[in-house]
Enzyme design. Structure first.
Site, short mmCIF file in Angstrom:
data_model
loop_
_atom_site.label_atom_id
_atom_site.label_comp_id
_atom_site.label_asym_id
_atom_site.label_seq_id
_atom_site.Cartn_x
_atom_site.Cartn_y
_atom_site.Cartn_z
N SER A 39 -15.85 47.58 50.47
CA SER A 39 -16.01 47.57 49.32
C SER A 39 -16.73 48.79 49.07
CB SER A 39 -15.98 46.06 48.35
OG SER A 39 -15.95 46.28 47.16
N TYR A 81 -21.03 38.77 46.14
CA TYR A 81 -19.95 39.79 46.52
C TYR A 81 -20.07 41.25 46.65
CZ TYR A 81 -15.16 42.67 46.79
OH TYR A 81 -14.57 42.99 47.78
#
Length: 267
Positions: free
Chosen positions: A129, A142
């Site tokens: 990501s 995250y």
């Protein structure tokens, strides 16, 4: 002979788009899901696999090898989101997302490497990501899971090069998927010192996902990278501003970059 691809988390979102795209390109595609009993994606052979449970990984990989005698490509896509003030995020949820986004990926790679080494080749693509390149407020955990995977891939790919096995990262930005619905949200606690800013940030994050691009763009990028004989280490896929933000992090002084992020998130 057709190339065999294993894609984790292929029942929805980016994983589903990649699976469908590769089937259309003539690959033999195996997708994973924790519950593959119902029809999921046309043309994809589904196997039961939970990346947090080693026994299911070993069973799924063994099943594919029995049928195909090889796995040419592994695409580690399975993952989960998590949001919340780090102080208020339960320890068990922090551990759970690391088990899924980081340790689970390592377990799948370990299960696949022996057959790739035996066949003198393979290609492993880890879907990370853009959030893994920076510590984002209320998405710090995250960011940490994806950042850890980016760095681990850098080391791992050097270790397996001698076996003719390639490895790379592809980091997506915001895409129109169901990740927002599926992520763990730390509850917004009334009268918490984080209440107002967390609520506003959460709304902003969800808007970004809702306005995200079609995940077919990721599928096309994955396919393009699969064709490369000498892939680079990191790829980024997303809006210009998202990719540019990574470049800015390397250019700007730390505090200036931090101020830019805080302004963006209205903190």
């Amino acid at each position: 002979m057709s190339k065999v691809v294993l894609i984790t988390g292929a029942s929805s979102g980016i994983g589903k788009s990649i699976a469908e795209f590769l089937v259309d390109k003539g690959y033999v595609v195996y997708g994973t899901s924790r519950n593959p009993k119902k029809p999921l994606v046309n043309g994809v052979n589904f196997v039961a696999l939970d990346v947090t449970k080693t026994e299911t990984i070993e069973k799924a990989v063994a099943e594919i090898i029995t049928k195909e005698n090889k796995i040419d490509y592994l695409i580690n896509n399975a993952g989960m989101g998590i949001t919340g003030p780090i102080e208020e995020t339960p320890d068990e949820e922090i551990k759970r997302v690391f088990e899924t986004n980081y340790f689970g990926v390592i377990k799948v790679i370990k299960a696949v490497l022996p057959v790739m080494r035996k066949n003198n080749g393979g290609f492993i693509i880890n879907i990370t990501s853009i959030a893994g390149y920076m510590g984002l407020p209320y998405r710090g955990i995250y960011s940490a899971t994806k950042g850890a995977l980016e760095l681990t891939t850098e080391a791992f790919r050097m270790e397996v090069k001698g076996f003719n096995i390639k490895m790379t990262n592809i980091a997506p930005g915001d895409f129109a998927t169901n990740i927002a619905a599926g992520r763990y949200h730390s509850p917004i606690i009334e009268n918490s010192p984080y209440e107002k800013k967390y609520r506003n940030t959460l709304e902003l994050m969800d808007k970004h996902v809702d306005k995200g691009k079609d995940p077919i763009i990721m599928a096309e990028k994955v396919y393009a990278v699969m064709q490369e004989k000498n892939p680079t280490i990191h790829y980024k896929v997303g809006e210009f501003i998202q990719k540019f933000s990574i470049a800015l992090k390397h250019i700007l002084p730390d505090k200036v970059y931090e101020k830019m992020l805080m302004k963006h998130y209205k903190l």
